[in-house]
Design a protein around this motif. Structure first.
Motif, PDB file in Angstrom:
ATOM      1  N   SER A 246      -0.136  -0.997   7.669  1.00  0.00           N
ATOM      2  CA  SER A 246      -1.325  -1.724   7.217  1.00  0.00           C
ATOM      3  C   SER A 246      -0.965  -3.048   6.555  1.00  0.00           C
ATOM      4  O   SER A 246       0.059  -3.648   6.837  1.00  0.00           O
ATOM      5  CB  SER A 246      -2.158  -0.851   6.269  1.00  0.00           C
ATOM      6  OG  SER A 246      -1.477  -0.633   5.051  1.00  0.00           O
ATOM      7  N   ALA A 247      -1.834  -3.495   5.646  1.00  0.00           N
ATOM      8  CA  ALA A 247      -1.672  -4.824   5.054  1.00  0.00           C
ATOM      9  C   ALA A 247      -0.431  -4.923   4.176  1.00  0.00           C
ATOM     10  O   ALA A 247       0.236  -5.960   4.138  1.00  0.00           O
ATOM     11  CB  ALA A 247      -2.913  -5.186   4.242  1.00  0.00           C
ATOM     12  N   TYR A 248      -0.127  -3.862   3.435  1.00  0.00           N
ATOM     13  CA  TYR A 248       1.084  -3.905   2.612  1.00  0.00           C
ATOM     14  C   TYR A 248       2.336  -3.898   3.481  1.00  0.00           C
ATOM     15  O   TYR A 248       3.369  -4.451   3.092  1.00  0.00           O
ATOM     16  CB  TYR A 248       1.107  -2.739   1.621  1.00  0.00           C
ATOM     17  CG  TYR A 248       0.146  -2.926   0.469  1.00  0.00           C
ATOM     18  CD1 TYR A 248       0.197  -4.069  -0.319  1.00  0.00           C
ATOM     19  CD2 TYR A 248      -0.819  -1.965   0.169  1.00  0.00           C
ATOM     20  CE1 TYR A 248      -0.694  -4.270  -1.364  1.00  0.00           C
ATOM     21  CE2 TYR A 248      -1.717  -2.148  -0.875  1.00  0.00           C
ATOM     22  CZ  TYR A 248      -1.643  -3.293  -1.639  1.00  0.00           C
ATOM     23  OH  TYR A 248      -2.522  -3.490  -2.677  1.00  0.00           O
ATOM     24  N   GLY A 249       2.263  -3.288   4.646  1.00  0.00           N
ATOM     25  CA  GLY A 249       3.374  -3.360   5.589  1.00  0.00           C
ATOM     26  C   GLY A 249       3.620  -4.789   6.036  1.00  0.00           C
ATOM     27  O   GLY A 249       4.770  -5.221   6.178  1.00  0.00           O
ATOM     28  N   LYS A 250       2.547  -5.556   6.241  1.00  0.00           N
ATOM     29  CA  LYS A 250       2.691  -6.962   6.626  1.00  0.00           C
ATOM     30  C   LYS A 250       3.324  -7.770   5.494  1.00  0.00           C
ATOM     31  O   LYS A 250       4.135  -8.659   5.727  1.00  0.00           O
ATOM     32  CB  LYS A 250       1.321  -7.550   6.977  1.00  0.00           C
ATOM     33  CG  LYS A 250       0.722  -6.965   8.249  1.00  0.00           C
ATOM     34  CD  LYS A 250      -0.650  -7.574   8.530  1.00  0.00           C
ATOM     35  CE  LYS A 250      -1.261  -6.977   9.791  1.00  0.00           C
ATOM     36  NZ  LYS A 250      -2.621  -7.515  10.067  1.00  0.00           N
ATOM     37  N   PRO A 370       0.722  -3.903  -5.857  1.00  0.00           N
ATOM     38  CA  PRO A 370       0.132  -3.351  -7.081  1.00  0.00           C
ATOM     39  C   PRO A 370       1.153  -2.579  -7.909  1.00  0.00           C
ATOM     40  O   PRO A 370       2.248  -2.247  -7.431  1.00  0.00           O
ATOM     41  CB  PRO A 370      -0.964  -2.428  -6.548  1.00  0.00           C
ATOM     42  CG  PRO A 370      -0.480  -2.015  -5.194  1.00  0.00           C
ATOM     43  CD  PRO A 370       0.245  -3.205  -4.647  1.00  0.00           C
ATOM     44  N   THR A 371       0.773  -2.293  -9.138  1.00  0.00           N
ATOM     45  CA  THR A 371       1.670  -1.621 -10.082  1.00  0.00           C
ATOM     46  C   THR A 371       2.224  -0.321  -9.527  1.00  0.00           C
ATOM     47  O   THR A 371       3.396   0.008  -9.728  1.00  0.00           O
ATOM     48  CB  THR A 371       0.938  -1.354 -11.402  1.00  0.00           C
ATOM     49  OG1 THR A 371       0.509  -2.608 -11.967  1.00  0.00           O
ATOM     50  CG2 THR A 371       1.835  -0.648 -12.402  1.00  0.00           C
ATOM     51  N   GLU A 372       1.384   0.444  -8.811  1.00  0.00           N
ATOM     52  CA  GLU A 372       1.789   1.766  -8.330  1.00  0.00           C
ATOM     53  C   GLU A 372       2.988   1.721  -7.395  1.00  0.00           C
ATOM     54  O   GLU A 372       3.768   2.675  -7.326  1.00  0.00           O
ATOM     55  CB  GLU A 372       0.621   2.441  -7.601  1.00  0.00           C
ATOM     56  CG  GLU A 372      -0.551   2.795  -8.499  1.00  0.00           C
ATOM     57  CD  GLU A 372      -1.392   1.585  -8.871  1.00  0.00           C
ATOM     58  OE1 GLU A 372      -2.090   1.645  -9.902  1.00  0.00           O
ATOM     59  OE2 GLU A 372      -1.348   0.567  -8.155  1.00  0.00           O
ATOM     60  N   ILE A 373       3.179   0.622  -6.671  1.00  0.00           N
ATOM     61  CA  ILE A 373       4.282   0.543  -5.707  1.00  0.00           C
ATOM     62  C   ILE A 373       5.098  -0.737  -5.881  1.00  0.00           C
ATOM     63  O   ILE A 373       5.907  -1.067  -5.025  1.00  0.00           O
ATOM     64  CB  ILE A 373       3.769   0.625  -4.247  1.00  0.00           C
ATOM     65  CG1 ILE A 373       2.742  -0.486  -3.953  1.00  0.00           C
ATOM     66  CG2 ILE A 373       3.204   2.004  -3.956  1.00  0.00           C
ATOM     67  CD1 ILE A 373       2.349  -0.566  -2.483  1.00  0.00           C
ATOM     68  N   HIS A 436      -2.926  -8.289 -11.078  1.00  0.00           N
ATOM     69  CA  HIS A 436      -3.582  -7.203 -10.347  1.00  0.00           C
ATOM     70  C   HIS A 436      -4.356  -7.707  -9.135  1.00  0.00           C
ATOM     71  O   HIS A 436      -4.500  -7.005  -8.141  1.00  0.00           O
ATOM     72  CB  HIS A 436      -4.504  -6.393 -11.276  1.00  0.00           C
ATOM     73  CG  HIS A 436      -5.770  -7.100 -11.652  1.00  0.00           C
ATOM     74  ND1 HIS A 436      -5.804  -8.224 -12.459  1.00  0.00           N
ATOM     75  CD2 HIS A 436      -7.068  -6.849 -11.308  1.00  0.00           C
ATOM     76  CE1 HIS A 436      -7.060  -8.614 -12.611  1.00  0.00           C
ATOM     77  NE2 HIS A 436      -7.840  -7.815 -11.912  1.00  0.00           N
ATOM     78  N   LEU A 437      -4.844  -8.962  -9.198  1.00  0.00           N
ATOM     79  CA  LEU A 437      -5.545  -9.534  -8.042  1.00  0.00           C
ATOM     80  C   LEU A 437      -4.562  -9.978  -6.963  1.00  0.00           C
ATOM     81  O   LEU A 437      -4.813  -9.791  -5.778  1.00  0.00           O
ATOM     82  CB  LEU A 437      -6.403 -10.727  -8.487  1.00  0.00           C
ATOM     83  CG  LEU A 437      -7.622 -10.402  -9.350  1.00  0.00           C
ATOM     84  CD1 LEU A 437      -8.329 -11.680  -9.772  1.00  0.00           C
ATOM     85  CD2 LEU A 437      -8.584  -9.487  -8.597  1.00  0.00           C
ATOM     86  N   ALA A 438      -3.438 -10.556  -7.376  1.00  0.00           N
ATOM     87  CA  ALA A 438      -2.421 -10.969  -6.401  1.00  0.00           C
ATOM     88  C   ALA A 438      -1.888  -9.780  -5.638  1.00  0.00           C
ATOM     89  O   ALA A 438      -1.574  -9.876  -4.451  1.00  0.00           O
ATOM     90  CB  ALA A 438      -1.275 -11.679  -7.120  1.00  0.00           C
ATOM     91  N   GLY A 439      -1.800  -8.616  -6.306  1.00  0.00           N
ATOM     92  CA  GLY A 439      -1.265  -7.418  -5.654  1.00  0.00           C
ATOM     93  C   GLY A 439      -2.287  -6.613  -4.898  1.00  0.00           C
ATOM     94  O   GLY A 439      -1.924  -5.652  -4.187  1.00  0.00           O
ATOM     95  N   SER A 440      -3.556  -6.965  -4.998  1.00  0.00           N
ATOM     96  CA  SER A 440      -4.583  -6.218  -4.273  1.00  0.00           C
ATOM     97  C   SER A 440      -4.706  -6.746  -2.854  1.00  0.00           C
ATOM     98  O   SER A 440      -4.129  -7.784  -2.505  1.00  0.00           O
ATOM     99  CB  SER A 440      -5.929  -6.334  -4.981  1.00  0.00           C
ATOM    100  OG  SER A 440      -6.500  -7.627  -4.769  1.00  0.00           O
ATOM    101  N   LEU A 441      -5.465  -6.054  -2.030  1.00  0.00           N
ATOM    102  CA  LEU A 441      -5.647  -6.459  -0.632  1.00  0.00           C
ATOM    103  C   LEU A 441      -6.895  -7.306  -0.453  1.00  0.00           C
ATOM    104  O   LEU A 441      -7.310  -7.591   0.667  1.00  0.00           O
ATOM    105  CB  LEU A 441      -5.740  -5.230   0.260  1.00  0.00           C
ATOM    106  CG  LEU A 441      -4.472  -4.354   0.331  1.00  0.00           C
ATOM    107  CD1 LEU A 441      -4.710  -3.126   1.187  1.00  0.00           C
ATOM    108  CD2 LEU A 441      -3.300  -5.153   0.870  1.00  0.00           C
ATOM    109  N   GLU A 442      -7.491  -7.757  -1.557  1.00  0.00           N
ATOM    110  CA  GLU A 442      -8.761  -8.464  -1.464  1.00  0.00           C
ATOM    111  C   GLU A 442      -8.590  -9.978  -1.339  1.00  0.00           C
ATOM    112  O   GLU A 442      -9.546 -10.677  -1.139  1.00  0.00           O
ATOM    113  CB  GLU A 442      -9.612  -8.146  -2.708  1.00  0.00           C
ATOM    114  CG  GLU A 442      -9.969  -6.668  -2.809  1.00  0.00           C
ATOM    115  CD  GLU A 442     -10.730  -6.347  -4.094  1.00  0.00           C
ATOM    116  OE1 GLU A 442     -10.991  -7.300  -4.872  1.00  0.00           O
ATOM    117  OE2 GLU A 442     -11.060  -5.176  -4.313  1.00  0.00           O
TER     118      GLU A 442
END
Length: 443
Positions: A246-250, A370-373, A436-442
């Motif tokens: 998905s997007a984090y993979g990209k 994001p923080t979680e990963i 948190h916004l930079a790390g989100s997919l939005e």
């Protein structure tokens, strides 16, 4: 001023942030120190242990292999167990493994210890930079994260100075003292890190609001609380497996690719600068002085990039870095027999302009997840980038003897072109975003 309405992203930089930046510089400093000290003592050590050429190569490469393993493993653990505990444990491990080198009697034990040292250093990269990124205000986040890159060269310089001094006074066992000397900076950084609090963002991601609130009050003052932190709840369904699709993979593809394309020529040129300069016609002291000058230009390039990472922005800095450093490599490839002064200027130009891509190796990975990963992402990118470093370092001497210096520089130019194209299509701008916004997919 009502501090209840102030985001911690906009809070002023304080002494804690500055100290944490220094403490977190242990990873690049010890990376440069441990990798460089082995070259200083290789001749004496080889004679003492009666090493074969294969064993010499494995000893030199084992730390890089360890960093490949330690980056992702360290990232996984720092996301699951937190930043604070591992922030101390990796330095304990570094000190123990460094000191243990003093008593080695066989090549294979030394190879194992160097591998373990690499794992510890690789693990410290994601956890230290993640912890720092999660505390820094957004205005200073880019420049302070980027400044850590320069500590690699400081560590390398300290290794050369300390190593040469020990060889002068240490007698037959000088190489043992030199290898074990890494325990000194590891111990100093460990002492400095004692008392560092856990990341409030990580605590919030685990639902530990009361502990996060205590950390915020300790760092920023009693008037602040979790209400001042924009990141109030964990991302939904975000796990380490998101890095592979998905997007984090990209994003992990982009980070890994630009990082790899920047360090393949960089590591190769840094490691073989004297030989490359000799091949291009600079002989004797000119080659040695030129190598020193190129190293200083690498540092200058990082310094300039640190100053530009906010006013110019991440995306523009990366694109300009690949563009102009690539042009220098192209000219070196087209005119390998040019005048000595032109060769030095072009190599210096490359070293300065690649500084933008160098410093962003610490900025982009920490901002795009994001923080979680975050720790896992930084660790994975660190691990995969070491493949590029190893490939570039291994292939340069082969390339010099098979296709020649001009074609070798043209290959390096091609790598830079790939980095530019990937960045052109994939590099985002995160300069003024909350973490948190930079790390989100939005965005």
């Amino acid at each position: 001023m009502d501090k209840n309405n102030i985001s911690l992203e906009d809070a002023p930089l304080n002494s804690f942030h500055k100290k944490l930046t220094l403490y977190s510089s242990a990873a690049p400093f010890l990376d440069g120190y441990v990798l460089s000290i082995i070259g200083v003592v290789m001749l004496q050590m080889s004679n003492a242990l009666q090493l074969t050429s294969l064993q010499e190569g494995l000893i030199a490469a084992s730390s890089l292999i360890g960093m490949f393993m330690g980056g992702f493993i360290g990232g996984l653990f720092t996301d699951r167990l937190g930043r604070k505990t591992l922030y101390l444990l990796v330095l304990v491990a570094l000190g123990v493994f460094s000191l243990a080198q003093f008593w080695v009697t066989t090549a294979w034990v030394l190879i194992l210890l160097r591998l373990l040292l690499g794992i510890a250093i690789g693990a410290d990269h994601p956890l230290a930079t993640s912890l720092l990124a999660e505390f820094l205000p957004k205005k200073q986040r880019g420049s302070l994260l980027a400044s850590l890159v320069m500590m690699w060269f400081v560590g390398a310089a300290c290794a050369y100075i300390a190593g040469e001094f020990i060889l002068q006074v240490g007698g037959d066992d000088a190489w043992r003292w030199a290898l074990a000397s890494a325990v000194v900076p590891a111990g100093l950084f460990l002492i400095m890190r004692i008392g560092t609090p856990e990341s409030a963002r990580w605590l919030l991601s685990k639902g530990r609001l009361a502990e996060a609130d205590q950390v915020i009050k300790k760092v920023y003052g009693a008037a602040y609380s979790v209400n001042n932190l924009p990141e109030k709840s964990p991302e939904k369904d975000v796990s380490v497996w998101a890095l592979f699709h998905s997007a984090y993979g990209k994003r992990i593809f982009f980070v890994t690719f630009f990082w790899t394309c920047s360090i393949i020529p960089q590591f190769a040129i840094y490691a073989f600068a004297p030989r490359i300069l000799q091949t291009m016609g600079l002989t004797g002291d000119w080659a040695s002085y030129g190598a020193v000058a190129i190293t200083l230009m690498f540092v200058m390039g990082c310094f300039v990039a640190v100053k530009l990472v906010n006013p110019l922005g991440r995306r523009k800095l990366l694109l300009h870095s690949f563009l102009w450093s690539g042009l220098a490599l192209l000219l070196l490839g087209l005119f390998p027999d040019g005048p000595a002064i032109m060769i030095l200027v072009l190599f210096g130009g490359y070293a300065v302009f690649i500084g933008g891509a160098q410093v962003l190796q610490y900025v982009y990975p920490n901002e795009l997840f994001p923080t979680e990963i975050r720790g896992s992402a930084v660790g994975l990118a660190t691990s995969l980038s070491r493949i590029g470093a190893a490939v570039g370092t291994y292939l340069v001497p082969i390339s010099l003897t098979t296709i020649g210096i001009g074609n070798t520089m043209l290959v390096a130019f091609g790598v830079s072109v790939v980095g530019f194209v990937v960045s052109l299509f994939m590099a985002p701008e995160t300069r003024s975003m909350d973490l948190h916004l930079a790390g989100s997919l939005e965005h």
